[in-house]
Scaffold this motif. Sequence first.
Motif, short mmCIF file in Angstrom:
data_model
loop_
_atom_site.label_atom_id
_atom_site.label_comp_id
_atom_site.label_asym_id
_atom_site.label_seq_id
_atom_site.Cartn_x
_atom_site.Cartn_y
_atom_site.Cartn_z
N MET A 1 0.84 -1.20 0.00
CA MET A 1 0.00 0.00 0.00
C MET A 1 0.88 1.25 0.00
SD MET A 1 -3.09 -1.01 -0.19
CE MET A 1 -3.98 0.48 0.25
N SER A 2 0.24 2.38 -0.35
CA SER A 2 0.97 3.63 -0.41
C SER A 2 1.20 4.18 0.99
CB SER A 2 0.19 4.66 -1.25
OG SER A 2 -1.08 4.88 -0.69
N HIS A 3 1.99 5.26 1.07
CA HIS A 3 2.22 5.91 2.34
C HIS A 3 0.89 6.41 2.91
CE1 HIS A 3 6.36 6.05 0.79
NE2 HIS A 3 6.73 6.25 2.03
N GLN A 4 0.87 6.62 4.21
CA GLN A 4 -0.35 7.07 4.87
C GLN A 4 -0.72 8.47 4.39
OE1 GLN A 4 -0.18 6.72 9.07
NE2 GLN A 4 -2.26 7.45 9.40
N ALA A 5 -2.03 8.66 4.10
CA ALA A 5 -2.52 9.96 3.64
C ALA A 5 -2.29 11.01 4.72
CB ALA A 5 -3.99 9.87 3.27
N TYR A 6 -2.18 12.26 4.31
CA TYR A 6 -1.92 13.34 5.25
C TYR A 6 -2.70 14.57 4.82
CZ TYR A 6 1.27 14.66 1.51
OH TYR A 6 1.80 14.98 0.29
N GLU A 7 -2.71 15.58 5.67
CA GLU A 7 -3.44 16.81 5.37
C GLU A 7 -2.51 18.02 5.44
OE1 GLU A 7 -7.01 19.30 7.53
OE2 GLU A 7 -7.47 17.23 6.94
N LEU A 8 -2.71 18.95 4.52
CA LEU A 8 -1.95 20.19 4.49
C LEU A 8 -2.91 21.37 4.54
CD1 LEU A 8 0.48 19.35 1.54
CD2 LEU A 8 1.10 19.38 3.96
N LYS A 9 -2.53 22.42 5.25
CA LYS A 9 -3.33 23.64 5.26
C LYS A 9 -2.77 24.60 4.22
CE LYS A 9 -5.31 23.67 9.89
NZ LYS A 9 -6.67 23.53 9.33
N ALA A 10 -3.68 25.29 3.52
CA ALA A 10 -3.26 26.20 2.46
C ALA A 10 -4.15 27.44 2.44
CB ALA A 10 -3.32 25.49 1.12
N GLU A 11 -3.62 28.47 1.78
CA GLU A 11 -4.39 29.69 1.57
C GLU A 11 -4.61 29.87 0.07
OE1 GLU A 11 -1.88 32.69 3.10
OE2 GLU A 11 -1.91 31.95 5.18
N ALA A 12 -5.82 30.31 -0.30
CA ALA A 12 -6.09 30.58 -1.71
C ALA A 12 -5.33 31.84 -2.14
CB ALA A 12 -7.58 30.76 -1.93
N ARG A 13 -4.84 31.84 -3.38
CA ARG A 13 -4.15 33.01 -3.94
C ARG A 13 -5.05 33.65 -4.99
NH1 ARG A 13 0.67 32.00 -6.97
NH2 ARG A 13 0.12 29.82 -7.26
N GLU A 14 -5.32 34.92 -4.85
CA GLU A 14 -6.15 35.61 -5.82
C GLU A 14 -5.36 35.95 -7.07
OE1 GLU A 14 -8.07 38.97 -4.13
OE2 GLU A 14 -9.20 37.79 -2.64
N ARG A 15 -4.09 36.28 -6.91
CA ARG A 15 -3.27 36.65 -8.06
C ARG A 15 -2.35 35.49 -8.43
NH1 ARG A 15 0.37 40.41 -7.99
NH2 ARG A 15 0.87 40.28 -5.78
N VAL A 16 -2.08 35.35 -9.72
CA VAL A 16 -1.16 34.32 -10.20
C VAL A 16 -0.09 35.00 -11.06
CG1 VAL A 16 -2.83 32.45 -10.13
CG2 VAL A 16 -2.64 33.85 -12.18
N GLY A 17 0.90 34.23 -11.46
CA GLY A 17 1.99 34.78 -12.26
C GLY A 17 3.29 34.79 -11.48
N LYS A 18 4.38 35.16 -12.17
CA LYS A 18 5.71 35.13 -11.57
C LYS A 18 5.83 36.10 -10.40
CE LYS A 18 8.25 33.48 -15.62
NZ LYS A 18 9.35 33.76 -16.59
N GLY A 19 5.26 37.30 -10.56
CA GLY A 19 5.36 38.29 -9.49
C GLY A 19 4.66 37.82 -8.23
N SER A 20 3.47 37.24 -8.40
CA SER A 20 2.72 36.72 -7.26
C SER A 20 3.47 35.57 -6.59
CB SER A 20 1.34 36.25 -7.72
OG SER A 20 0.66 35.58 -6.67
N ALA A 21 4.05 34.68 -7.41
CA ALA A 21 4.79 33.55 -6.86
C ALA A 21 5.99 34.00 -6.05
CB ALA A 21 5.23 32.61 -7.98
N ARG A 22 6.70 35.02 -6.54
CA ARG A 22 7.86 35.53 -5.80
C ARG A 22 7.43 36.13 -4.47
NH1 ARG A 22 9.97 37.02 -11.03
NH2 ARG A 22 8.91 39.04 -10.91
N GLU A 23 6.29 36.81 -4.47
CA GLU A 23 5.79 37.38 -3.23
C GLU A 23 5.44 36.29 -2.21
OE1 GLU A 23 2.15 40.27 -1.63
OE2 GLU A 23 2.50 40.01 -3.79
N VAL A 24 4.83 35.22 -2.70
CA VAL A 24 4.49 34.10 -1.82
C VAL A 24 5.76 33.53 -1.18
CG1 VAL A 24 3.63 31.72 -1.79
CG2 VAL A 24 2.36 33.47 -3.03
N ARG A 25 6.80 33.36 -1.99
CA ARG A 25 8.06 32.80 -1.46
C ARG A 25 8.71 33.75 -0.46
NH1 ARG A 25 8.92 31.93 -7.20
NH2 ARG A 25 8.04 29.91 -7.75
N ARG A 26 8.62 35.06 -0.72
CA ARG A 26 9.19 36.02 0.23
C ARG A 26 8.49 35.94 1.58
NH1 ARG A 26 9.60 39.62 -4.30
NH2 ARG A 26 7.57 40.53 -3.78
N ASN A 27 7.24 35.52 1.57
CA ASN A 27 6.47 35.38 2.81
C ASN A 27 6.65 34.01 3.47
OD1 ASN A 27 5.41 37.97 2.61
ND2 ASN A 27 3.67 37.27 1.36
#
Length: 216
Positions: free
Chosen positions: A1-27
């Motif tokens: 069988m596969s590894h045990q399932a798990y849960e991750l918490k996430a936030e929705a992003r309203e903006r997409v694109g390279k600039g938005s992604a860089r901002e996410v990483r800075r945070n």
Amino acid sequence: MSHQAYELKAEARERVGKGSAREVRRNGKVPAVIYGDKQPPLAIALSYKEIFLKIHAGGFLTTVATIDVDGQKIQVLPKDYQLDPVRDFPVHVDFLRIGKDTEVNVDVPVHFINEEKSPGLKRGGVLNIVRHSVEFHCRANAIPEFITIDLTGAEIGDSIHISSVKLPEGVRPVIADRDFTIATVAGSSAMKPEAVEQPGAEQAEPAAAEAEEEKK
């Protein structure tokens, strides 16, 4: 069988694109996208620490996860991720949204057991691994963690094909038009030679001594 399932918490992003992604990483987070199941793509931001640990723990691409996006729980299968080429930290993750009957193609690792029970390997032969993983088609909630190859009795010159592997029900190889090779047991220069009795060897030594005596 596969590894045990798990849960991750996430936030929705309203903006997409390279600039938005860089901002996410800075945070201190990792940008990601959930797609599939005939629904629009959903851009999200995940905890850097959680994703880093999951990716490097192994089995990341073969384990179903639940992502809690602001209270909405979505079942997904990680499909791809990108790492920084220098510092090896995650910079983006793609998730496939899965439903009850979703089927996927996924690479499953190959594990080998009982090498000590292979006569060919005990004599100094070499296990030549042709495929370290095999791509299978199966239900997303029934992905095997790995497939097992038993080397008991394997001799020099033997080949292990996919047809000799016992697969879980509903799991079938994507390559279906041939019985492909997963590994072979090959000879090597380090092999222990088998004792071979030369015919007439017992008489050869006395005869040589007798000839030498006649010369004298």
